[in-house]
Design a protein around this motif. Sequence first.
Motif, mmCIF file in Angstrom:
data_model
loop_
_atom_site.group_PDB
_atom_site.id
_atom_site.type_symbol
_atom_site.label_atom_id
_atom_site.label_comp_id
_atom_site.label_asym_id
_atom_site.label_seq_id
_atom_site.Cartn_x
_atom_site.Cartn_y
_atom_site.Cartn_z
ATOM 1 N N LYS A 94 0.376 5.489 1.071
ATOM 2 C CA LYS A 94 -0.195 6.608 1.584
ATOM 3 C C LYS A 94 0.113 7.905 0.954
ATOM 4 O O LYS A 94 1.289 8.277 1.103
ATOM 5 C CB LYS A 94 -0.250 6.567 3.270
ATOM 6 C CG LYS A 94 -0.887 7.732 3.902
ATOM 7 C CD LYS A 94 -1.093 7.637 5.329
ATOM 8 C CE LYS A 94 -1.833 6.494 5.580
ATOM 9 N NZ LYS A 94 -2.148 6.451 7.040
ATOM 10 N N THR B 133 0.690 -1.163 0.129
ATOM 11 C CA THR B 133 -0.240 -0.002 -0.097
ATOM 12 C C THR B 133 0.875 0.988 0.139
ATOM 13 O O THR B 133 1.939 1.163 0.323
ATOM 14 C CB THR B 133 -0.980 0.055 1.113
ATOM 15 O OG1 THR B 133 -0.185 0.017 2.369
ATOM 16 C CG2 THR B 133 -1.891 -1.085 1.221
ATOM 17 N N LEU C 17 -4.642 4.911 -7.949
ATOM 18 C CA LEU C 17 -4.502 5.783 -6.967
ATOM 19 C C LEU C 17 -3.602 7.006 -7.449
ATOM 20 O O LEU C 17 -4.090 8.147 -6.947
ATOM 21 C CB LEU C 17 -3.415 4.910 -6.007
ATOM 22 C CG LEU C 17 -3.328 5.589 -4.665
ATOM 23 C CD1 LEU C 17 -5.085 5.368 -4.071
ATOM 24 C CD2 LEU C 17 -2.390 5.037 -3.822
ATOM 25 N N ASP D 72 -5.010 6.440 0.600
ATOM 26 C CA ASP D 72 -4.526 5.216 1.364
ATOM 27 C C ASP D 72 -4.758 4.051 0.504
ATOM 28 O O ASP D 72 -6.185 3.810 0.463
ATOM 29 C CB ASP D 72 -4.625 5.137 2.750
ATOM 30 C CG ASP D 72 -3.719 4.082 3.344
ATOM 31 O OD1 ASP D 72 -2.849 3.519 2.752
ATOM 32 O OD2 ASP D 72 -3.917 3.917 4.475
ATOM 33 N N GLY D 73 -4.132 3.332 -0.206
ATOM 34 C CA GLY D 73 -4.418 2.158 -0.959
ATOM 35 C C GLY D 73 -3.366 1.463 -1.510
ATOM 36 O O GLY D 73 -2.082 1.811 -1.467
ATOM 37 N N GLU D 74 -3.504 0.393 -2.669
ATOM 38 C CA GLU D 74 -2.468 -0.241 -3.438
ATOM 39 C C GLU D 74 -1.628 0.762 -4.174
ATOM 40 O O GLU D 74 -2.306 1.619 -4.663
ATOM 41 C CB GLU D 74 -3.467 -1.314 -4.077
ATOM 42 C CG GLU D 74 -3.764 -2.614 -3.339
ATOM 43 C CD GLU D 74 -2.634 -3.244 -2.656
ATOM 44 O OE1 GLU D 74 -1.851 -3.590 -3.298
ATOM 45 O OE2 GLU D 74 -2.761 -3.722 -1.224
ATOM 46 N N LYS D 75 -0.632 0.263 -4.357
ATOM 47 C CA LYS D 75 0.166 1.308 -5.420
ATOM 48 C C LYS D 75 -0.235 0.933 -6.673
ATOM 49 O O LYS D 75 0.048 -0.450 -7.400
ATOM 50 C CB LYS D 75 1.798 0.981 -5.158
ATOM 51 C CG LYS D 75 2.303 1.425 -3.989
ATOM 52 C CD LYS D 75 3.776 1.324 -4.019
ATOM 53 C CE LYS D 75 4.474 1.711 -2.760
ATOM 54 N NZ LYS D 75 5.875 1.508 -2.781
#
Length: 63
Positions: A4, A2, A26, A19-22
Motif C-alpha cells: 500500500k 501486496t 505499481l 494498493d496492489g502487488e509489489k
Amino acid sequence: MTLKLRCDDYGFECEFILDGEKTVGLIEELRNHFEEEHGIDYTIEAVTQMIQNRGHSLESIRK
C-alpha cells in the motif's frame, strides 16, 4: 505480497493511495502520479529508493 503506497507517506498533502502487488508496474503508477499531480518527474530508481527507505526490500518487488 501486496503493498500500500500512500502519497502522503512521501511528503505530499494528498490522499492518493495505491494498493496492489509489489511490482515495477505499481512503482510506475506512483511515479506517474507524482509527475501528473505534483509536477515532479522522479525516475523509477528514485521512487524505488523512496519505497526502500520506507522499509520495503528491493528483492520483494516483482518485475
